[in-house]
Design an enzyme around this catalytic site. Structure first.
Site, PDB file in Angstrom:
ATOM      1  N   ARG A   1      -4.359   2.110  19.075  1.00  0.00           N
ATOM      2  CA  ARG A   1      -3.974   0.706  19.001  1.00  0.00           C
ATOM      3  C   ARG A   1      -3.466   0.159  20.331  1.00  0.00           C
ATOM      4  O   ARG A   1      -3.639  -1.025  20.625  1.00  0.00           O
ATOM      5  CB  ARG A   1      -2.921   0.502  17.899  1.00  0.00           C
ATOM      6  CG  ARG A   1      -3.531   0.532  16.502  1.00  0.00           C
ATOM      7  CD  ARG A   1      -2.500   0.381  15.406  1.00  0.00           C
ATOM      8  NE  ARG A   1      -3.171   0.236  14.105  1.00  0.00           N
ATOM      9  CZ  ARG A   1      -2.566   0.326  12.934  1.00  0.00           C
ATOM     10  NH1 ARG A   1      -1.258   0.569  12.886  1.00  0.00           N
ATOM     11  NH2 ARG A   1      -3.243   0.170  11.811  1.00  0.00           N
ATOM     12  N   GLU A  43       3.768  -0.002  12.800  1.00  0.00           N
ATOM     13  CA  GLU A  43       2.639  -0.729  12.226  1.00  0.00           C
ATOM     14  C   GLU A  43       2.721  -2.235  12.502  1.00  0.00           C
ATOM     15  O   GLU A  43       1.723  -2.946  12.381  1.00  0.00           O
ATOM     16  CB  GLU A  43       2.581  -0.493  10.721  1.00  0.00           C
ATOM     17  CG  GLU A  43       3.765  -1.032   9.947  1.00  0.00           C
ATOM     18  CD  GLU A  43       3.869  -0.425   8.559  1.00  0.00           C
ATOM     19  OE1 GLU A  43       3.950  -1.205   7.605  1.00  0.00           O
ATOM     20  OE2 GLU A  43       3.863   0.811   8.434  1.00  0.00           O
ATOM     21  N   SER A  59       3.392  11.779  13.203  1.00  0.00           N
ATOM     22  CA  SER A  59       3.299  10.992  11.977  1.00  0.00           C
ATOM     23  C   SER A  59       4.390  11.399  10.996  1.00  0.00           C
ATOM     24  O   SER A  59       4.477  12.568  10.608  1.00  0.00           O
ATOM     25  CB  SER A  59       1.932  11.170  11.304  1.00  0.00           C
ATOM     26  OG  SER A  59       1.885  10.477  10.065  1.00  0.00           O
ATOM     27  N   LYS A 100       0.834  -1.205   0.000  1.00  0.00           N
ATOM     28  CA  LYS A 100       0.000   0.000   0.000  1.00  0.00           C
ATOM     29  C   LYS A 100       0.864   1.249   0.000  1.00  0.00           C
ATOM     30  O   LYS A 100       0.589   2.219  -0.718  1.00  0.00           O
ATOM     31  CB  LYS A 100      -0.905   0.020   1.232  1.00  0.00           C
ATOM     32  CG  LYS A 100      -1.766   1.275   1.342  1.00  0.00           C
ATOM     33  CD  LYS A 100      -2.183   1.584   2.767  1.00  0.00           C
ATOM     34  CE  LYS A 100      -1.024   2.095   3.591  1.00  0.00           C
ATOM     35  NZ  LYS A 100      -1.420   2.530   4.948  1.00  0.00           N
TER      36      LYS A 100
END
Length: 466
Positions: free
Chosen positions: A385, A354, A206, A30
């Site tokens: 998360r 991730e 980020s 992705k």
């Protein structure tokens, strides 16, 4: 409005009665697909993207670029006639190949997208879904459009940090209406160009903030100089991926790794070449399948695993080997084997955040405690998360404690139950990993895996020989 049945259905996670022995063809990356789409859209000539990932996130990116005037055609083989890109994911699992760059015009078999750049324009409406790459990479692109571009998305997208991109673009001269939220929804009033130049940015929440500015930077009149001024930058491999892909289309980039200042990236203005790129398999999406070999003491082969890559998922070879497995990388791909024992780990995952859900799932099944560090930024991902993993594993009988920047996991005997996903694809695959070793685990909304891994349930059951 009635809830979507796919979001409320419970999927019985398959239990492994023995060692897994399978070859799994993992669809394309992705991260590579969406970066390649942006670069091809901003190029000075048409380009090809071979074996792209077809998932919710990548189709949202393609649809957004088309809304701004970019042409994207789809072929299924080198001999096929192009067809307009569908707005829905394919239900097939595309084959994979290493990320490579070819001369324009070079053709390869398999699915491909032809990207035809055009003058970017509004008015246009962009649905970002809950895709971080779409919501962060495209506002800089929209500043180059002639007219307003409206960005909106899923409710969770309103909560995800976007202020770094918004503030930086305003400092570079862009006009953005967001009602002071620093988040979605917003409208970028494109003026057809942006001066660019130096800008300071806090990308500690980020790394995509940096990548977003670098990807469009060559098209800014003065290029762009991005200086990160916050605390430790997470997911640095993704920035290196952005830089490598920029260089592959002819862009000059000065980075800390190439002798530049720490936390400063400079992109020189200029034309982007139309290239022919082949997408390597998504190594982070290979995680649950490698974990299956580790958890069951079996063997899984992932074809086309690249020898050299900037994908964070390549770190799985090191992490899962330390947790009890072994691997062999050949020209064919990666063969990973479990030993029959799963060990705990103390690991800094700041550059590969991730991977945390999958590592946490394996750690919950280990024979010793684990500490996962450096991932406080995961509280701002598709869901929080860290909180989600703690709650869901503990409700199956686990012993997980949140720390300031991660998780502490004490293995316990787990039992069946519902594993909620919070519309987060990596929560769903984490639950499936646990389900291999714990009977009676049911995954709520396994369909959320379509965000980056279409047909995950079919791939998973196929791996188990069902």
């Amino acid at each position: 409005m009635a809830p979507n049945p796919a979001h409320t259905a419970l999927w019985p996670a398959p239990y492994a009665s023995g060692a897994v022995d399978a070859t799994v063809h993992v669809p394309g990356s992705k991260s590579v697909t969406n970066r390649a789409l942006v670069l091809a859209a901003l190029a000075s000539e048409p380009g090809w993207l071979r074996r792209p990932l077809r998932s919710r996130d990548t189709l949202l990116m393609a649809a957004a670029l088309r809304a701004m005037g970019v042409g994207i055609e789809e072929t299924v083989s080198s001999a096929s006639s192009p067809a307009l890109l569908s707005s829905q994911p394919s239900l097939s699992s595309p084959s994979s190949a290493s990320f490579t760059s070819h001369a324009p015009g070079t053709r390869a078999s398999g699915e491909a997208w032809r990207v035809i750049p055009a003058g970017l324009h509004g008015p246009a409406a962009v649905d970002v879904g809950n895709a971080g790459t779409v919501m962060r990479f495209l506002p800089p692109v929209a500043t180059l459009a002639d007219g307003p571009i409206r960005f909106d998305g899923d409710p969770r997208s309103y909560e995800r940090p976007l202020h770094g991109v918004i503030d930086a673009l305003r400092a570079l001269g862009a006009r953005i209406d967001d009602d002071g939220r620093g988040a979605l929804p917003l409208t970028v009033h494109g003026g057809g160009a942006l001066d660019g130049g130096p800008v300071e940015i806090d990308a500690s929440s980020s790394s995509q903030f940096v990548s977003a500015l670098l990807l469009s930077g060559p098209r800014f009149n003065q290029g762009v100089e991005v200086r990160h001024v916050g605390s430790a930058l997470p997911s640095a491999p993704h920035i290196r991926m952005t830089v490598d892909m920029l260089r592959a289309v002819g862009v000059a980039v000065d980075t800390p790794e190439s002798g530049g200042e720490p936390d400063v990236w400079r992109v020189t203005p200029g034309a982007l070449l139309g290239r022919d790129l082949t997408v390597e398999p998504d190594l982070s999406n290979a995680q649950p399948f490698l974990a299956a070999a580790l958890v069951t003491g079996g063997k899984v082969v992932i074809p086309d695993w690249p020898e050299h890559t900037t994908q964070p998922g390549d770190r799985l070879r090191e992490i899962f080997t330390e947790m009890g497995g072994s691997c062999e990388l050949s020209e064919y791909g990666l063969a990973f084997s479990g030993s029959g024992a799963v060990h705990g780990i103390d690991v800094d995952l700041s550059e590969v955040g991730e991977l945390t859900p999958g590592v946490a799932a394996v750690a919950a099944l280990a024979d010793s405690p684990s500490t996962l560090r450096g991932v406080a930024h995961l509280r701002l991902h598709e869901t929080d998360r860290l909180a989600a993993l703690t709650k869901e594993i503990n409700e199956l009988g686990g012993d997980v404690t949140e720390t300031a920047d991660g998780l502490r996991i004490q293995p316990r005997r787990l039992h069946g139950g519902v594993f909620h996903t919070y519309d987060d694809h990596r929560m769903a695959t984490a639950g499936a990993i646990i389900g291999l070793a714990v009977e009676g685990v049911q995954i709520e909304n396994v369909a959320t895996t379509a965000k980056t891994l279409p047909d995950f349930p079919e791939l998973w059951t196929g791996m188990l020989g069902a």
